[in-house]
Design a protein around this motif. Structure first.
Motif, PDB file in Angstrom:
ATOM      1  N   LYS A 145      27.094  20.715  20.052  1.00 40.82           N
ATOM      2  CA  LYS A 145      26.649  19.364  20.403  1.00 40.82           C
ATOM      3  C   LYS A 145      25.962  19.449  21.771  1.00 40.82           C
ATOM      4  O   LYS A 145      26.286  20.315  22.585  1.00 40.82           O
ATOM      5  N   PHE A 146      25.006  18.559  22.015  1.00 38.39           N
ATOM      6  CA  PHE A 146      24.102  18.763  23.148  1.00 38.39           C
ATOM      7  C   PHE A 146      24.097  17.603  24.131  1.00 38.39           C
ATOM      8  O   PHE A 146      24.530  16.490  23.822  1.00 38.39           O
ATOM      9  N   ARG A 147      23.627  17.921  25.308  1.00 37.17           N
ATOM     10  CA  ARG A 147      23.285  16.900  26.303  1.00 37.17           C
ATOM     11  C   ARG A 147      21.818  17.120  26.644  1.00 37.17           C
ATOM     12  O   ARG A 147      21.332  18.252  26.631  1.00 37.17           O
ATOM     13  N   ARG A 148      21.147  16.026  26.964  1.00 32.98           N
ATOM     14  CA  ARG A 148      19.701  16.118  27.191  1.00 32.98           C
ATOM     15  C   ARG A 148      19.341  17.185  28.228  1.00 32.98           C
ATOM     16  O   ARG A 148      18.475  18.026  27.993  1.00 32.98           O
ATOM     17  N   GLU A 149      20.017  17.151  29.383  1.00 34.81           N
ATOM     18  CA  GLU A 149      19.637  18.055  30.472  1.00 34.81           C
ATOM     19  C   GLU A 149      19.753  19.508  30.022  1.00 34.81           C
ATOM     20  O   GLU A 149      18.912  20.341  30.337  1.00 34.81           O
ATOM     21  N   ARG A 150      20.842  19.796  29.294  1.00 35.97           N
ATOM     22  CA  ARG A 150      21.077  21.187  28.942  1.00 35.97           C
ATOM     23  C   ARG A 150      20.024  21.697  27.956  1.00 35.97           C
ATOM     24  O   ARG A 150      19.449  22.762  28.136  1.00 35.97           O
ATOM     25  N   ILE A 151      19.757  20.905  26.919  1.00 37.14           N
ATOM     26  CA  ILE A 151      18.800  21.408  25.929  1.00 37.14           C
ATOM     27  C   ILE A 151      17.396  21.481  26.532  1.00 37.14           C
ATOM     28  O   ILE A 151      16.622  22.400  26.261  1.00 37.14           O
ATOM     29  N   GLU A 152      17.073  20.533  27.413  1.00 37.85           N
ATOM     30  CA  GLU A 152      15.744  20.592  28.042  1.00 37.85           C
ATOM     31  C   GLU A 152      15.633  21.820  28.946  1.00 37.85           C
ATOM     32  O   GLU A 152      14.581  22.463  29.006  1.00 37.85           O
ATOM     33  N   ALA A 153      16.741  22.154  29.613  1.00 34.83           N
ATOM     34  CA  ALA A 153      16.726  23.363  30.453  1.00 34.83           C
ATOM     35  C   ALA A 153      16.538  24.603  29.577  1.00 34.83           C
ATOM     36  O   ALA A 153      15.775  25.509  29.920  1.00 34.83           O
ATOM     37  N   GLU A 154      17.195  24.621  28.435  1.00 39.08           N
ATOM     38  CA  GLU A 154      17.045  25.769  27.538  1.00 39.08           C
ATOM     39  C   GLU A 154      15.614  25.874  27.008  1.00 39.08           C
ATOM     40  O   GLU A 154      15.068  26.971  26.866  1.00 39.08           O
ATOM     41  N   LEU A 155      15.021  24.716  26.722  1.00 37.12           N
ATOM     42  CA  LEU A 155      13.628  24.711  26.243  1.00 37.12           C
ATOM     43  C   LEU A 155      12.697  25.262  27.317  1.00 37.12           C
ATOM     44  O   LEU A 155      11.842  26.108  27.054  1.00 37.12           O
ATOM     45  N   ARG A 156      12.889  24.783  28.543  1.00 39.09           N
ATOM     46  CA  ARG A 156      12.047  25.278  29.656  1.00 39.09           C
ATOM     47  C   ARG A 156      12.206  26.779  29.826  1.00 39.09           C
ATOM     48  O   ARG A 156      11.235  27.508  29.985  1.00 39.09           O
ATOM     49  N   GLU A 157      13.455  27.193  29.781  1.00 37.56           N
ATOM     50  CA  GLU A 157      13.768  28.610  29.918  1.00 37.56           C
ATOM     51  C   GLU A 157      12.990  29.450  28.899  1.00 37.56           C
ATOM     52  O   GLU A 157      12.550  30.562  29.182  1.00 37.56           O
ATOM     53  N   ALA A 158      12.783  28.882  27.715  1.00 34.65           N
ATOM     54  CA  ALA A 158      12.118  29.621  26.634  1.00 34.65           C
ATOM     55  C   ALA A 158      10.595  29.488  26.682  1.00 34.65           C
ATOM     56  O   ALA A 158       9.893  30.097  25.872  1.00 34.65           O
ATOM     57  N   GLY A 159      10.079  28.679  27.614  1.00 35.74           N
ATOM     58  CA  GLY A 159       8.624  28.556  27.715  1.00 35.74           C
ATOM     59  C   GLY A 159       8.054  27.297  27.078  1.00 35.74           C
ATOM     60  O   GLY A 159       6.868  27.223  26.770  1.00 35.74           O
ATOM     61  N   PHE A 160       8.921  26.296  26.893  1.00 36.67           N
ATOM     62  CA  PHE A 160       8.437  25.003  26.406  1.00 36.67           C
ATOM     63  C   PHE A 160       8.481  23.996  27.545  1.00 36.67           C
ATOM     64  O   PHE A 160       9.308  24.126  28.462  1.00 36.67           O
ATOM     65  N   GLU A 161       7.612  23.000  27.468  1.00 33.65           N
ATOM     66  CA  GLU A 161       7.664  21.937  28.457  1.00 33.65           C
ATOM     67  C   GLU A 161       8.066  20.642  27.729  1.00 33.65           C
ATOM     68  O   GLU A 161       7.296  20.106  26.935  1.00 33.65           O
ATOM     69  N   PRO A 162       9.297  20.143  27.970  1.00 30.33           N
ATOM     70  CA  PRO A 162       9.715  18.905  27.306  1.00 30.33           C
ATOM     71  C   PRO A 162       8.772  17.766  27.690  1.00 30.33           C
ATOM     72  O   PRO A 162       8.491  17.575  28.873  1.00 30.33           O
ATOM     73  N   ARG A 163       8.289  17.028  26.674  1.00 38.11           N
ATOM     74  CA  ARG A 163       7.315  15.956  26.950  1.00 38.11           C
ATOM     75  C   ARG A 163       7.887  14.591  26.636  1.00 38.11           C
ATOM     76  O   ARG A 163       7.470  13.593  27.222  1.00 38.11           O
ATOM     77  N   ALA A 164       8.806  14.540  25.674  1.00 42.50           N
ATOM     78  CA  ALA A 164       9.365  13.228  25.335  1.00 42.50           C
ATOM     79  C   ALA A 164      10.773  13.412  24.792  1.00 42.50           C
ATOM     80  O   ALA A 164      11.120  14.468  24.262  1.00 42.50           O
ATOM     81  N   TRP A 165      11.566  12.356  24.946  1.00 45.02           N
ATOM     82  CA  TRP A 165      12.968  12.381  24.505  1.00 45.02           C
ATOM     83  C   TRP A 165      13.293  11.012  23.940  1.00 45.02           C
ATOM     84  O   TRP A 165      13.024   9.995  24.591  1.00 45.02           O
ATOM     85  N   TRP A 166      13.800  10.979  22.750  1.00 42.85           N
ATOM     86  CA  TRP A 166      14.199   9.706  22.150  1.00 42.85           C
ATOM     87  C   TRP A 166      15.621   9.830  21.616  1.00 42.85           C
ATOM     88  O   TRP A 166      16.021  10.915  21.173  1.00 42.85           O
ATOM     89  N   THR A 167      16.346   8.719  21.630  1.00 39.38           N
ATOM     90  CA  THR A 167      17.622   8.689  20.918  1.00 39.38           C
ATOM     91  C   THR A 167      17.630   7.451  20.031  1.00 39.38           C
ATOM     92  O   THR A 167      16.756   6.586  20.134  1.00 39.38           O
ATOM     93  N   ASP A 168      18.614   7.391  19.145  1.00 42.64           N
ATOM     94  CA  ASP A 168      18.812   6.175  18.357  1.00 42.64           C
ATOM     95  C   ASP A 168      19.432   5.125  19.277  1.00 42.64           C
ATOM     96  O   ASP A 168      19.827   5.438  20.402  1.00 42.64           O
ATOM     97  N   GLU A 169      19.542   3.900  18.781  1.00 44.58           N
ATOM     98  CA  GLU A 169      20.083   2.789  19.584  1.00 44.58           C
ATOM     99  C   GLU A 169      21.451   3.112  20.145  1.00 44.58           C
ATOM    100  O   GLU A 169      21.761   2.821  21.289  1.00 44.58           O
ATOM    101  N   ALA A 170      22.291   3.735  19.315  1.00 44.36           N
ATOM    102  CA  ALA A 170      23.664   4.013  19.726  1.00 44.36           C
ATOM    103  C   ALA A 170      23.760   5.223  20.653  1.00 44.36           C
ATOM    104  O   ALA A 170      24.820   5.488  21.213  1.00 44.36           O
ATOM    105  N   GLY A 171      22.688   5.971  20.775  1.00 43.44           N
ATOM    106  CA  GLY A 171      22.718   7.158  21.633  1.00 43.44           C
ATOM    107  C   GLY A 171      23.495   8.316  21.017  1.00 43.44           C
ATOM    108  O   GLY A 171      24.032   9.161  21.726  1.00 43.44           O
ATOM    109  N   ASP A 172      23.539   8.376  19.671  1.00 50.67           N
ATOM    110  CA  ASP A 172      24.294   9.433  19.000  1.00 50.67           C
ATOM    111  C   ASP A 172      23.519  10.739  18.855  1.00 50.67           C
ATOM    112  O   ASP A 172      24.090  11.817  18.852  1.00 50.67           O
ATOM    113  N   PHE A 173      22.223  10.594  18.690  1.00 53.93           N
ATOM    114  CA  PHE A 173      21.413  11.753  18.303  1.00 53.93           C
ATOM    115  C   PHE A 173      20.163  11.782  19.170  1.00 53.93           C
ATOM    116  O   PHE A 173      19.668  10.743  19.596  1.00 53.93           O
ATOM    117  N   GLY A 174      19.650  12.978  19.457  1.00 49.34           N
ATOM    118  CA  GLY A 174      18.468  13.081  20.311  1.00 49.34           C
ATOM    119  C   GLY A 174      17.333  13.822  19.623  1.00 49.34           C
ATOM    120  O   GLY A 174      17.568  14.707  18.796  1.00 49.34           O
TER     121      GLY A 174
END
Ligand code: AVJ
Length: 701
Positions: free
Chosen positions: A665-694
């Motif tokens: 299970k993930f948190r935004r900061e952690r997965i975005e850090a992992e993406l950056r680490e791999a050479g991706f640049e996070p551009r957008a982040w969305w969740t559902d209304e309840a904040g269950d899924f990203g």
């Protein structure tokens, strides 16, 4: 001309006379004014073509072979094809029609004298070998007859003209993978057809008949000329500039032919379409244009009907064959090589048979419509490419089971859950009231698919794992609505699931090219098709199945397989109340338990193991330290399991646990850090209304 016998001299003379009669007969119904006019910037005045035929003959036979001086002093300046562009020829001080005819007759008399001169060619001039230069002049004249007919048709002059014959029928043929002998070594073949050589081609399908007017009417009716997504960038630019809504000359159920409107014959091959229109039509049909090699292979195998009714556009740019040598001069073919031109094959109703050989390569700009050209459709034989050999899956399963059951604690990788039954059970999980992941992700996609389409600018959607196609549809619809969708690529380990998925997608998105790749996410990312601007989707929090070491490795491998600027859409389940998490993996109906236990059925079915499913129980736990669901199968009793295919016996102690799956299970900061680490640049982040899924959209940088 030592290499040409007296008999063949007589035959050549007869062919020259026949060609000339055809040239004069073609122009006979036209007035001097009609002959002299520049009707279109695309075509020379007819009287220019006429005198040019004479000039070409004089230059090659009288002058080059006979060593004589030009019949017409200004011949080179006025009638050499490279001196003046077509649209400027009307303004030249051209010979009038009578003078041009006279010029041709004088040139011809000298050519016949050269032809009869037995002393020529003794020194082995390659131009004279097998009478090549006469073949050149003959074919040149025959080709100009067709060019002049194009002019007459374009000008709308009243003329007996003609048109393609109907070629009713439908259906395609499979051409098996294997070699084709391309080109020709006939004495009179052109340099661009040489050398005769062999090429390996993949299997393909090709229509037995050319595309008809009936087919084209459906294309027009379906908005083919208005649907941006069917056209290449260059093609759309042409369509916008030209304003084309139908083939050249089409009216309401009619076609304009040599000055008259005739009813459109549905069975006639469509003609007067340019390469761009042909390509858009092919895309609309879920097909493609054949390459010229494919066309030639099928034609030489006798599989094509209707050859010689319309020139057929191919996907191929006009380039030299390997080992090409310009002969007799670079201006015949070589100066046109490059990707500006597309090759046309087969010949039209207006092409003389001496030109319409199966190896003959015609070429023109992709925007040209005045030529008598249509198309025939081809398709890949199989939209599925398998990167896993027949034994690969089995070998990988055996290795994983051997290694996993020998380790301590015992473990098995989660990918082996997904045989047919496992895939079905996972499908059932996504419908469970406790399993919120799928619904939440769909909620996000419903709200933001259009944003994702716009932000990615993608024309190609790559889906990792075919199981999630249902949600991907929201993205595909958004790409289609934005006029962007060109290609869909699906990767999955299971060929059966993949074939179904590809077939469904191809039916639902007929304008897109759909490809399937049977492969392994951990091994085959680098081999994904690279065409287009891609949006790679890895949805459903499937990434949660990778453990901590594999996740960065996977992300880096994916990044390496992508081009800068391409997009990656990743769905991740978020850390939340452990009660809800555990419930999602321990549903009241017991579907998840059956899904877990199915892993043992896979081993029973495929490796002949004798796991008794009733002696194992599904144990999902929330690991708060690592923030993941840790799923195991616990042996209720001490037991001995045999796996004959591996010649392996395994003991389980009472209460011993087999690790079958983690679901991180993930948190935004952690997965975005992992993406950056791999050479991706996070551009957008969305969740559902309840904040269950990203849902994270990033760009490869
Ligand atoms: C397909 C890996 C996303 O981790 O939620 C569901 C698999 N396992 N219930 C998940 C799964 C048990 C699922 N993923």
């Amino acid at each position: 001309m030592s290499s040409v016998s007296t008999d063949s001299r007589a035959a050549v003379a007869a062919q020259l006379a026949e060609a000339r009669a055809a040239t004069f007969a073609l122009l006979e119904p036209l007035s001097d004014d009609e002959l002299a006019r520049q009707w279109s910037p695309l075509q020379s005045p007819l009287v220019w073509d006429l005198a040019h035929i004479g000039h070409f003959e004089d230059a090659w036979i009288g002058q080059r072979v006979g060593g004589l001086s030009p019949v017409l002093e200004e011949g080179e300046e006025l009638y050499d094809a490279f001196r003046h562009a077509r649209d400027g020829r009307g303004g030249l001080p051209l010979l009038d029609p009578a003078a041009a005819r006279d010029y041709l007759c004088r040139v011809r008399n000298r050519s016949l004298a050269v032809l009869g001169d037995e002393s020529l060619g003794a020194e082995g001039d390659p131009l004279l070998e097998d009478g090549f230069v006469f073949g050149l002049v003959l074919q040149h004249e025959r080709q100009h007859v067709e060019t002049m007919l194009q002019t007459i048709a374009l000008a709308g002059l009243l003329h007996p003209g003609g048109g393609p014959r109907p070629v009713p029928g439908s259906g395609d043929v499979l051409v098996q993978a294997g070699p084709v002998r391309l080109g020709a070594d006939d004495a009179w073949a052109y340099d661009n057809e040489r050398p005769l050589h062999e090429r390996e081609l993949a299997a393909f399908r090709i229509d037995a008949t050319p595309v008809t007017n009936r087919d084209w009417v459906s294309f027009v009716g379906d908005g083919g000329y208005r649907r941006r997504e069917l056209w290449s960038d260059e093609g759309w630019a042409w369509r916008e500039a030209d304003g084309a809504e139908a083939p050249l000359g089409w009216g309401d159920g009619t076609v304009r032919r040599f000055g008259r409107d005739e009813p459109l014959d549905p069975d006639e091959p469509v003609q007067h379409v340019c390469f761009h229109e042909a390509e858009a039509f092919a895309r609309w049909s879920g097909a493609r244009l054949p390459t010229e090699e494919e066309w030639e292979k099928a034609a030489k195998a006798g599989l094509l009907r209707g050859i010689g009714e319309v020139w057929e556009w191919t996907a191929s740019p006009f380039v030299g064959y390997p080992g090409f040598r310009a002969f007799p001069y670079p201006e015949y073919s070589e100066v046109f090589f490059g990707d500006e031109y597309r090759v046309l094959r087969g010949g039209s109703w207006a092409t003389h048979p001496s030109v319409a050989r199966l190896s003959f390569r015609n070429w023109d700009f992709p925007i040209r419509r005045q030529i008598f050209a249509g198309l025939r459709l081809a398709r890949d034989a199989d939209p599925i490419a398998s990167l896993l050999g027949p034994g690969d899956r089995r070998a990988a399963l055996e290795a994983d089971v051997r290694e996993g059951l020998a380790s301590s604690p015992k473990r098995l990788p989660p990918k082996w859950h997904y045989d047919e039954e496992g895939s079905r059970l996972f499908g059932a999980i996504t419908q469970l009231p406790e399993y919120y992941l799928t619904r939440r992700e769909r909620e996000i996609l419903e709200a933001h698919a259009a944003d994702i389409a716009a932000a990615s600018g993608a024309d190609t959607l790559v889906e990792l794992g075919a199981g999630t196609s249902e949600k991907t549809r929201l993205l595909l619809d958004a790409l289609r609505a934005a006029g962007q969708l060109r290609r869909i690529v699906v990767l999955d380990v299971d060929e059966v699931t993949l074939r179904e998925s590809v077939a469904r997608l191809a039916a639902e998105y007929p304008a897109a090219e759909v490809k399937g790749v049977v492969g392994d996410l951990e091994r085959h990312l680098a081999e994904l098709p690279r065409e287009g601007r891609r949006l790679v989707c890895f949805l459903g929090s499937s990434i949660g199945n990778f453990d901590v070491e594999h996740r960065p490795r996977f992300l880096r491998a994916l990044r390496a397989a992508m081009a800068p600027g391409e997009s990656f859409l990743l769905g991740v389940d978020l850390v939340k109340d452990p009660g809800r998490l555990v419930a999602a993996y321990d549903d009241a109906a017991g579907v998840t338990a059956r899904f877990s236990l199915n892993l043992l059925s896979v081993l029973n079915d495929e490796l002949g193991a004798d796991f008794d499913l009733s002696t194992f129980e599904h144990v999902p736990r929330w690991d708060a330290g690592r923030e993941l669901m840790d799923i195991r199968l616990r042996s209720r009793e001490p037991q001995h399991v045999r796996i004959p295919a591996l010649d392996l016996e395994v003991d389980f102690a009472e209460g011993e646990e087999l690790h079958t799956e983690i679901s991180a299970k993930f948190r935004r900061e952690r997965i975005e850090a992992e993406l950056r680490e791999a050479g991706f640049e996070p551009r957008a982040w969305w969740t559902d209304e309840a904040g269950d899924f990203g849902l994270s959209l990033s760009a490869a940088v």
